[in-house]
Scaffold this motif. Structure first.
Motif, PDB file in Angstrom:
ATOM      1  N   ASP A   1       0.813  -1.216   0.000  1.00 22.18           N
ATOM      2  CA  ASP A   1       0.000   0.000   0.000  1.00 22.18           C
ATOM      3  C   ASP A   1       0.846   1.265   0.000  1.00 22.18           C
ATOM      4  OD1 ASP A   1      -2.376  -1.462   0.062  1.00 22.18           O
ATOM      5  OD2 ASP A   1      -2.367  -1.579   2.254  1.00 22.18           O
ATOM      6  N   ALA A   2       2.151   1.125   0.131  1.00 29.93           N
ATOM      7  CA  ALA A   2       3.047   2.288   0.160  1.00 29.93           C
ATOM      8  C   ALA A   2       3.486   2.648  -1.256  1.00 29.93           C
ATOM      9  CB  ALA A   2       4.261   1.991   1.034  1.00 29.93           C
ATOM     10  N   THR A   3       3.204   3.868  -1.653  1.00 30.23           N
ATOM     11  CA  THR A   3       3.533   4.323  -3.007  1.00 30.23           C
ATOM     12  C   THR A   3       4.346   5.606  -2.937  1.00 30.23           C
ATOM     13  OG1 THR A   3       1.512   3.371  -3.931  1.00 30.23           O
ATOM     14  CG2 THR A   3       2.561   5.111  -5.195  1.00 30.23           C
ATOM     15  N   ARG A   4       5.413   5.622  -3.702  1.00 34.41           N
ATOM     16  CA  ARG A   4       6.228   6.830  -3.822  1.00 34.41           C
ATOM     17  C   ARG A   4       6.351   7.149  -5.301  1.00 34.41           C
ATOM     18  NH1 ARG A   4      11.497   5.054  -0.539  1.00 34.41           N
ATOM     19  NH2 ARG A   4      12.188   7.157  -1.090  1.00 34.41           N
ATOM     20  N   GLU A   5       6.121   8.399  -5.641  1.00 31.74           N
ATOM     21  CA  GLU A   5       6.227   8.821  -7.033  1.00 31.74           C
ATOM     22  C   GLU A   5       6.658  10.278  -7.070  1.00 31.74           C
ATOM     23  OE1 GLU A   5       2.707   9.635  -9.262  1.00 31.74           O
ATOM     24  OE2 GLU A   5       1.446   9.652  -7.459  1.00 31.74           O
ATOM     25  N   GLY A   6       7.162  10.712  -8.217  1.00 34.78           N
ATOM     26  CA  GLY A   6       7.520  12.111  -8.336  1.00 34.78           C
ATOM     27  C   GLY A   6       8.294  12.403  -9.602  1.00 34.78           C
ATOM     28  N   LEU A   7       8.545  13.690  -9.789  1.00 36.19           N
ATOM     29  CA  LEU A   7       9.334  14.156 -10.911  1.00 36.19           C
ATOM     30  C   LEU A   7      10.791  14.293 -10.488  1.00 36.19           C
ATOM     31  CD1 LEU A   7       6.929  16.948 -12.237  1.00 36.19           C
ATOM     32  CD2 LEU A   7       7.142  14.579 -13.030  1.00 36.19           C
ATOM     33  N   VAL A   8      11.669  14.331 -11.467  1.00 34.16           N
ATOM     34  CA  VAL A   8      13.111  14.402 -11.220  1.00 34.16           C
ATOM     35  C   VAL A   8      13.714  15.451 -12.149  1.00 34.16           C
ATOM     36  CG1 VAL A   8      15.271  13.097 -11.146  1.00 34.16           C
ATOM     37  CG2 VAL A   8      13.093  11.914 -10.740  1.00 34.16           C
ATOM     38  N   ASP A   9      14.578  16.285 -11.600  1.00 32.01           N
ATOM     39  CA  ASP A   9      15.378  17.178 -12.440  1.00 32.01           C
ATOM     40  C   ASP A   9      16.563  16.365 -12.951  1.00 32.01           C
ATOM     41  OD1 ASP A   9      17.068  19.004 -13.597  1.00 32.01           O
ATOM     42  OD2 ASP A   9      17.198  20.330 -11.856  1.00 32.01           O
ATOM     43  N   PRO A  10      16.584  16.020 -14.247  1.00 38.42           N
ATOM     44  CA  PRO A  10      17.640  15.129 -14.729  1.00 38.42           C
ATOM     45  C   PRO A  10      18.991  15.804 -14.876  1.00 38.42           C
ATOM     46  CG  PRO A  10      16.278  15.832 -16.560  1.00 38.42           C
ATOM     47  CD  PRO A  10      15.640  16.392 -15.319  1.00 38.42           C
ATOM     48  N   GLY A  11      19.033  17.141 -14.822  1.00 37.07           N
ATOM     49  CA  GLY A  11      20.299  17.850 -14.975  1.00 37.07           C
ATOM     50  C   GLY A  11      20.752  17.984 -16.408  1.00 37.07           C
ATOM     51  N   VAL A  12      19.918  17.530 -17.350  1.00 37.75           N
ATOM     52  CA  VAL A  12      20.217  17.645 -18.785  1.00 37.75           C
ATOM     53  C   VAL A  12      18.916  18.025 -19.489  1.00 37.75           C
ATOM     54  CG1 VAL A  12      22.077  15.929 -18.698  1.00 37.75           C
ATOM     55  CG2 VAL A  12      19.738  15.215 -19.265  1.00 37.75           C
ATOM     56  N   PRO A  13      18.996  18.537 -20.722  1.00 41.40           N
ATOM     57  CA  PRO A  13      17.764  18.843 -21.459  1.00 41.40           C
ATOM     58  C   PRO A  13      16.944  17.582 -21.721  1.00 41.40           C
ATOM     59  CG  PRO A  13      19.664  19.937 -22.454  1.00 41.40           C
ATOM     60  CD  PRO A  13      20.214  18.978 -21.440  1.00 41.40           C
ATOM     61  N   ILE A  14      15.629  17.758 -21.770  1.00 40.62           N
ATOM     62  CA  ILE A  14      14.726  16.663 -22.117  1.00 40.62           C
ATOM     63  C   ILE A  14      14.380  16.800 -23.592  1.00 40.62           C
ATOM     64  CG2 ILE A  14      12.519  15.539 -21.654  1.00 40.62           C
ATOM     65  CD1 ILE A  14      12.591  16.782 -18.861  1.00 40.62           C
ATOM     66  N   PRO A  15      14.799  15.877 -24.432  1.00 39.63           N
ATOM     67  CA  PRO A  15      14.524  15.992 -25.871  1.00 39.63           C
ATOM     68  C   PRO A  15      13.027  16.028 -26.168  1.00 39.63           C
ATOM     69  CG  PRO A  15      16.192  14.322 -25.457  1.00 39.63           C
ATOM     70  CD  PRO A  15      15.607  14.687 -24.123  1.00 39.63           C
ATOM     71  N   ALA A  16      12.693  16.723 -27.239  1.00 34.46           N
ATOM     72  CA  ALA A  16      11.287  16.837 -27.627  1.00 34.46           C
ATOM     73  C   ALA A  16      10.669  15.471 -27.900  1.00 34.46           C
ATOM     74  CB  ALA A  16      11.162  17.736 -28.857  1.00 34.46           C
ATOM     75  N   ALA A  17      11.454  14.541 -28.450  1.00 35.67           N
ATOM     76  CA  ALA A  17      10.926  13.205 -28.755  1.00 35.67           C
ATOM     77  C   ALA A  17      10.509  12.485 -27.479  1.00 35.67           C
ATOM     78  CB  ALA A  17      11.969  12.389 -29.509  1.00 35.67           C
ATOM     79  N   ALA A  18      11.278  12.655 -26.397  1.00 34.87           N
ATOM     80  CA  ALA A  18      10.910  12.033 -25.125  1.00 34.87           C
ATOM     81  C   ALA A  18       9.690  12.716 -24.520  1.00 34.87           C
ATOM     82  CB  ALA A  18      12.086  12.096 -24.156  1.00 34.87           C
ATOM     83  N   SER A  19       9.646  14.046 -24.589  1.00 33.93           N
ATOM     84  CA  SER A  19       8.488  14.783 -24.067  1.00 33.93           C
ATOM     85  C   SER A  19       7.207  14.370 -24.771  1.00 33.93           C
ATOM     86  CB  SER A  19       8.705  16.293 -24.225  1.00 33.93           C
ATOM     87  OG  SER A  19       9.794  16.738 -23.446  1.00 33.93           O
TER      88      SER A  19
END
Length: 221
Positions: free
Chosen positions: A34-52
């Motif tokens: 029942d324990a859930t952890r989730e979130g966003l991460v600053d990857p420290g590099v640009p996020i390519p448009a294809a991944a977005s």
């Protein structure tokens, strides 16, 4: 005791690309009962448009999110906690996500989980093992649909992790899997991965494509 008789944990990452040894994590989900952890991460590099375009996350979405080193350290420690408790970890296409976690640990100089003791359940590899002649895609959504599992928001880390765990439980009802122990399931998945890789390699040799590593499961080091 069969591999599915106890609790199952699940993990999923969304990332900046398709190369787990060089791309970076941008979101995560860790499910343990029942324990859930989730979130966003600053990857420290640009996020390519294809991944977005796949997961909908861009530089604005991750602005102010925790830095990668902190999230990866927490995730690695969480995986080690599963190892100590002998809880199987469900990861759809484990060779991608776990290779990603290992590479991120090395990038940040962090201690990696004790991979040799980790029990992995990979519904992607299991699907191939149970249905090796099946034509078409084997994406999470495809396998989930075939098994009647709902995937509400594909490429959202938490939705994908939940669906992967549900797919694994659905696969457990197959008599070819139902009675396997943890050790037997791990051995079976290694064989299935190797057979799947060799199946690809036969085609790749004829078409001048890169070969898969027969031993690259559940991760590449």
């Amino acid at each position: 005791m069969a591999w599915h008789d106890g609790p199952l944990a699940a993990l999923d990452f969304e990332t900046t690309g398709v190369d787990p040894r060089h791309d970076r994590v941008v979101s995560f989900a860790l499910i343990d009962g029942d324990a859930t952890r989730e979130g966003l991460v600053d990857p420290g590099v640009p996020i390519p448009a294809a991944a977005s375009a796949v997961h909908g996350l861009d530089a604005e979405a991750v602005r102010g999110a925790p830095r990668s080193e902190r999230v990866i350290d927490d995730a690695a420690r969480w995986v080690d906690g599963l190892v100590e408790r002998s809880v199987p970890l469900v990861v759809f296409n484990a060779a991608y996500d776990l290779t990603m976690l290992a590479a991120e640990c090395r990038r940040h100089g962090l201690r990696e989980p004790e991979w040799s003791r980790l029990v992995v359940v990979d519904p992607f590899v299991v699907d191939w093992g149970l249905n090796p002649r099946l034509r078409g895609q084997r994406r999470l959504g495809d396998v989930a649909q075939r098994l009647g599992v709902v995937l509400e928001n594909a490429h959202d880390a938490l939705s994908d992790a939940r669906a992967a765990a549900d797919v694994a439980r659905a696969q457990a009802s197959d008599p070819r899997l139902a009675g396997l122990s943890v050790k037997e399931l791990m051995e079976r998945q290694r064989r299935w991965h190797a057979a799947k890789a060799e199946d690809w390699n036969r085609w790749a040799r004829q078409n001048n494509r890169a070969l898969d590593d027969l031993a690259a499961w559940p991760l590449t080091r």
